[in-house]
Scaffold this motif. Structure first.
Motif, PDB file in Angstrom:
ATOM      1  N   ALA A 124      46.645  79.008   1.245  1.00  0.00           N
ATOM      2  CA  ALA A 124      47.874  79.258   0.842  1.00  0.00           C
ATOM      3  C   ALA A 124      48.938  77.894   0.885  1.00  0.00           C
ATOM      4  O   ALA A 124      49.607  78.092   0.119  1.00  0.00           O
ATOM      5  N   LYS A 125      48.434  76.984   1.582  1.00  0.00           N
ATOM      6  CA  LYS A 125      49.287  75.814   1.369  1.00  0.00           C
ATOM      7  C   LYS A 125      48.878  74.973  -0.007  1.00  0.00           C
ATOM      8  O   LYS A 125      49.964  74.381  -0.458  1.00  0.00           O
ATOM      9  N   LEU A 126      47.745  75.050  -0.412  1.00  0.00           N
ATOM     10  CA  LEU A 126      47.298  74.603  -1.739  1.00  0.00           C
ATOM     11  C   LEU A 126      48.176  75.296  -2.870  1.00  0.00           C
ATOM     12  O   LEU A 126      48.835  74.414  -3.758  1.00  0.00           O
ATOM     13  N   ARG A 127      48.530  76.673  -2.737  1.00  0.00           N
ATOM     14  CA  ARG A 127      49.192  77.392  -3.517  1.00  0.00           C
ATOM     15  C   ARG A 127      50.664  76.913  -3.828  1.00  0.00           C
ATOM     16  O   ARG A 127      51.227  77.012  -4.500  1.00  0.00           O
ATOM     17  N   GLN A 128      51.316  76.493  -2.450  1.00  0.00           N
ATOM     18  CA  GLN A 128      52.476  76.014  -2.359  1.00  0.00           C
ATOM     19  C   GLN A 128      52.708  74.779  -3.145  1.00  0.00           C
ATOM     20  O   GLN A 128      53.677  74.748  -3.624  1.00  0.00           O
ATOM     21  N   TYR A 129      51.814  73.765  -3.235  1.00  0.00           N
ATOM     22  CA  TYR A 129      52.035  72.583  -3.954  1.00  0.00           C
ATOM     23  C   TYR A 129      52.189  73.355  -5.492  1.00  0.00           C
ATOM     24  O   TYR A 129      52.986  72.792  -6.440  1.00  0.00           O
ATOM     25  N   ARG A 130      51.138  74.215  -6.003  1.00  0.00           N
ATOM     26  CA  ARG A 130      51.212  74.385  -7.424  1.00  0.00           C
ATOM     27  C   ARG A 130      52.473  75.373  -7.735  1.00  0.00           C
ATOM     28  O   ARG A 130      53.163  74.922  -8.596  1.00  0.00           O
TER      29      ARG A 130
END
Length: 367
Positions: free
Chosen positions: A312-318
């Motif tokens: 989910a954190k990786l999606r936050q960047y995107r």
């Protein structure tokens, strides 16, 4: 409830060693990262048009640490942030028959578990702006109790070698991202208190009744194991962390997710926006780094990411970067900076996905 000293000892013992460098190389890397952090400050403030409300608040420490240093810093932060919840849970356990013994044993078990988690994360974090951590003898904090910027040297070296990119450019690129976080918090004085308030409210909603918590853990385990309605997509079930939350916590988490998406996306947008003028190989670095983020590692690494909600954190960047880019394209940097006016102008989770809705809401109001 948690043996923090055991957590540090466990994580330090289990963490993987960093890449091999000579003493002279290590000294040169540390010096360069410190210089880049100083240079990044001017670049970020010029690009974002943000500056500390009070000049002295921007003078937070920049600490270049190894993996054990990162572990110690985060244990101090966890200890500070979680203390109200742990005191609450400790009182409940003390009132149970044999509670003192259970507490001592449970603290050791939890300490080992926290240590194992930190050992996993300690080799992956490149940098971090610590908003809540108190100063310690080993890792000093800002004089006014503010945050501090950590750069994890062995992890930066590991990734730059893995990507086969120019090390000097990569180190500056990373510093631009982390310096953006420092600028966010020093230029927006209410942001720290707002985040801390949301986190403490989230923690206060935690179920401390052992029976209720056990039932939630069982439901989460069944869902992650594949239980659920036929045809339900596995990706939609969420992480273990999400599944043990109460309904009230999910609402709070939605707001926190939106804020974190904004902060991370803004940092990515700034590092790439500043990059072309000061990082010659920024295009190559971004392309390779994005592929690395998307691919993940082996099955165990991917399973742990899912379990802990790190995907989910990786999606936050995107998602956050898309939001910032769309808003700046429409209303410019000054128009985007209205996001920092107050908690009411922060985007909601839905607005992160639909930037036009945030623009309509915030920019329809008079200045």
């Amino acid at each position: 409830m948690v043996d923090w000293n055991l957590a540090v000892a466990t994580a330090t013992r289990l963490v993987r060693p960093g890449p091999e460098v000579s003493r002279d190389e290590a000294r040169a890397i540390v010096g360069e990262l410190r210089r880049h952090a100083v240079v990044s400050e001017e670049h970020v403030r010029g690009f974002t048009r943000l500056a500390p409300e009070r000049p002295e608040t921007g003078d937070t420490p920049v600490l270049v640490v190894d993996r054990p240093g990162w572990i110690r810093a985060n244990v101090a932060g966890f200890r500070e942030l979680l203390s109200p919840l742990l005191e609450k849970m400790g009182e409940r356990r003390t009132n149970l028959p044999g509670g003192s013994v259970l507490g001592a044993v449970g603290g050791k078990v939890t300490g080992v578990e926290v240590g194992m988690l930190l050992s996993f994360l300690a080799s992956r974090v490149l940098g971090q702006y610590e908003t809540f951590a108190p100063a310690t003898r080993e890792l000093p904090g800002a004089p006014d109790g503010g945050g501090r910027l950590l750069l994890v040297a062995p992890n930066i070296v590991h990734v730059e070698r893995e990507l086969d990119v120019d090390p000097h450019d990569f180190r500056l690129w990373v510093c631009l991202h982390e310096e953006t976080h420092r600028t966010q918090f020093t230029a927006v004085p209410w942001l720290r208190d707002h985040l801390e308030g949301e986190i403490q409210t989230f923690l206060s909603e935690t179920e401390v009744d052992p029976g209720t918590l056990l039932e939630r853990l069982r439901e989460a385990a069944q869902s992650l194991a594949g239980g659920g309605e036929a045809g339900e997509e596995r990706e939609e079930r969420g992480s273990f962390v999400e599944l043990v939350q109460t309904p009230a916590q999910r609402e709070i988490l939605g707001r926190l997710t939106a804020v974190m998406s904004l902060l991370e996306g803004h940092a990515d947008y700034v590092m790439d926006g500043v990059g072309p003028s000061v990082v010659p190989s920024v295009t190559e670095i971004r392309e390779k780094f994005s592929k690395r983020r998307a691919s993940g590692a082996g099955r165990l690494d991917q399973a742990l990411r899912k379990l802990l909600g790190l995907d989910a954190k990786l999606r936050q960047y995107r998602d956050g970067e898309r939001f910032v880019r769309a808003v700046v394209d429409q209303v410019g940097m000054d128009g985007f900076n209205r996001v920092w006016t107050s908690p009411n102008t922060l985007p909601t989770k839905a607005e992160i996905a639909k930037p036009a809705d945030w623009i309509a809401r915030v920019h329809s109001k008079p200045e």
